[in-house]
Design an enzyme around this catalytic site. Structure first.
Site, PDB file in Angstrom:
ATOM      1  N   GLU A   1       0.879  -1.074  -0.064  1.00  0.00           N
ATOM      2  CA  GLU A   1      -0.223  -0.150   0.004  1.00  0.00           C
ATOM      3  C   GLU A   1       0.841   1.173   0.028  1.00  0.00           C
ATOM      4  OE1 GLU A   1      -1.408   1.849   3.429  1.00  0.00           O
ATOM      5  OE2 GLU A   1      -0.983   0.115   4.681  1.00  0.00           O
TER       6      GLU A   1
ATOM      7  N   SER B   1     -13.404   1.666  10.321  1.00  0.00           N
ATOM      8  CA  SER B   1     -12.637   1.554   9.110  1.00  0.00           C
ATOM      9  C   SER B   1     -13.236   0.905   7.950  1.00  0.00           C
ATOM     10  CB  SER B   1     -11.145   1.145   9.166  1.00  0.00           C
ATOM     11  OG  SER B   1     -10.617   1.015   8.081  1.00  0.00           O
TER      12      SER B   1
ATOM     13  N   LYS C   1      -3.771  -1.938  15.438  1.00  0.00           N
ATOM     14  CA  LYS C   1      -3.241  -0.952  16.325  1.00  0.00           C
ATOM     15  C   LYS C   1      -4.025  -1.372  17.433  1.00  0.00           C
ATOM     16  CE  LYS C   1      -2.447   1.848  13.130  1.00  0.00           C
ATOM     17  NZ  LYS C   1      -2.457   0.759  12.269  1.00  0.00           N
TER      18      LYS C   1
END
Ligand code: PSU
Ligand code: MN
Length: 305
Positions: free
Chosen positions: A25, A140, A159
């Site tokens: 990415e 997300s 995370k």
């Protein structure tokens, strides 16, 4: 549709030869790390993929095209560019149509990888359900993408700035296999353990590749999340990182940081509050994921022979 894709010479050659390819990415470059470590890391990760027998394909949008594999000059330009869009599923078409420069998140990288016929993608961490999502609704788009797009994503878990139990719940609802690699615990990015057991565990790249293929055989849409724990020597213990996370989260709240800005803000503050140690760990875990991603891509390439 593939008329929108521009392959770098290296990736084009790999495709022609049926070689293993690992997608990478670009949001981690533009919004996840400071310059120049971002470009140095991107190069090192690409080199790590090559050293482990696969070809790296860093993905980004430039000049109305989806670039699958970036040249050195393009990577350098992206690493220093201002005003780069952070692209998720919602933004990809607009960025292309407007001819702007965009960095792909996990969600957008998955979409582009699938268009390019790339089955494996290595990154740092995925986005997830943010703490306080019951009022902010901040979840997300990476999670929905994993439920829809058939790419195996290698990450160091999610995370610890996120709500990990809720993240696992949403992944389960979306039908996403969450596979801890080589351990039972779901890893928490900077720390090897989250205290939460992952739904699935696998101990080899071949098993992960076989599961990826089996989903295709069943006709199931959606990908897999491979949660690869950070190497021991790079880990930051949970009781060290947690107070730092609490501070960063409190600052984000006070400053009214919202939507797309939340994850980049938290990453930058945690970097500052740990005197750069979080970045050292972040780089180590991405390299580790690049190695596992290459191994899975090689196993998949062999299985199609
Ligand atoms: N994890 C990292 N660094 C990052 C990101 C995740 O360690 O830069 C990026 C990825 O591109 C991921 C995105 O897809 O953050 C998630 O953003 P959001 O929480 O706004 O969906
Ligand atoms: Mn969000």
């Amino acid at each position: 549709m593939t008329a929108l894709l521009t392959f770098s010479p290296e990736v084009a050659a790999a495709r022609a030869e049926g070689r293993a390819i690992v997608a990478l990415e670009s949001t981690i470059i533009t919004h996840g790390m400071p310059f120049p470590q971002n470009v140095e890391t991107a190069r090192a990760v690409e080199a790590e993929v090559r050293a482990h027998g696969a070809v790296p394909a860093t993905i980004a949008v430039m000049g109305g095209r989806i670039h699958i594999g970036l040249t050195d000059a393009q990577l350098d330009a992206l690493g220093q560019a201002q005003d780069v869009m952070k692209l998720s599923r919602a933004d990809l078409a607009a960025c292309l149509a407007l001819g702007r420069t965009g960095a792909t998140t996990v969600a957008a990288t998955m979409i582009c990888a699938e268009l390019a016929g790339i089955a494996v993608f290595a990154t740092g961490g995925i986005g997830g359900v943010h703490r306080g999502a019951e009022t902010s609704f901040d979840i997300s788009a990476d999670l929905a993408e994993l439920g829809e797009t058939a790419v195996t994503v290698v990450a160091a878990g999610a995370k610890a700035i996120l709500d990990l139990p809720k993240t696992l719940e949403v992944l389960e609802t979306r039908g996403v296999p969450v596979i801890a690699y080589g351990q039972d615990d779901f890893p928490a990015f900077w720390s090897r353990a989250s205290g939460l057991k992952a739904p699935l565990r696998m101990d080899s790249a071949a098993e992960i590749a076989a599961a990826h293929k089996m989903r295709a055989t069943l006709g199931l849409p959606g990908g897999q999340l491979v949660a690869n724990p950070i190497p021991q020597d790079a880990e930051i213990a949970r009781d060290v990182i947690n107070p730092v996370i609490e501070t960063a989260l409190a600052e984000a709240q006070t400053q009214g940081i919202a939507a797309k800005a939340v994850t980049p803000f938290l990453l930058q503050r945690i970097f500052e509050l740990t005197d750069g140690r979080s970045l050292t760990s972040n780089i180590a875990l991405v390299m580790n994921n690049a190695r596992l991603g290459a191994a899975i891509a090689r196993a998949l390439a062999e299985r199609t022979l």
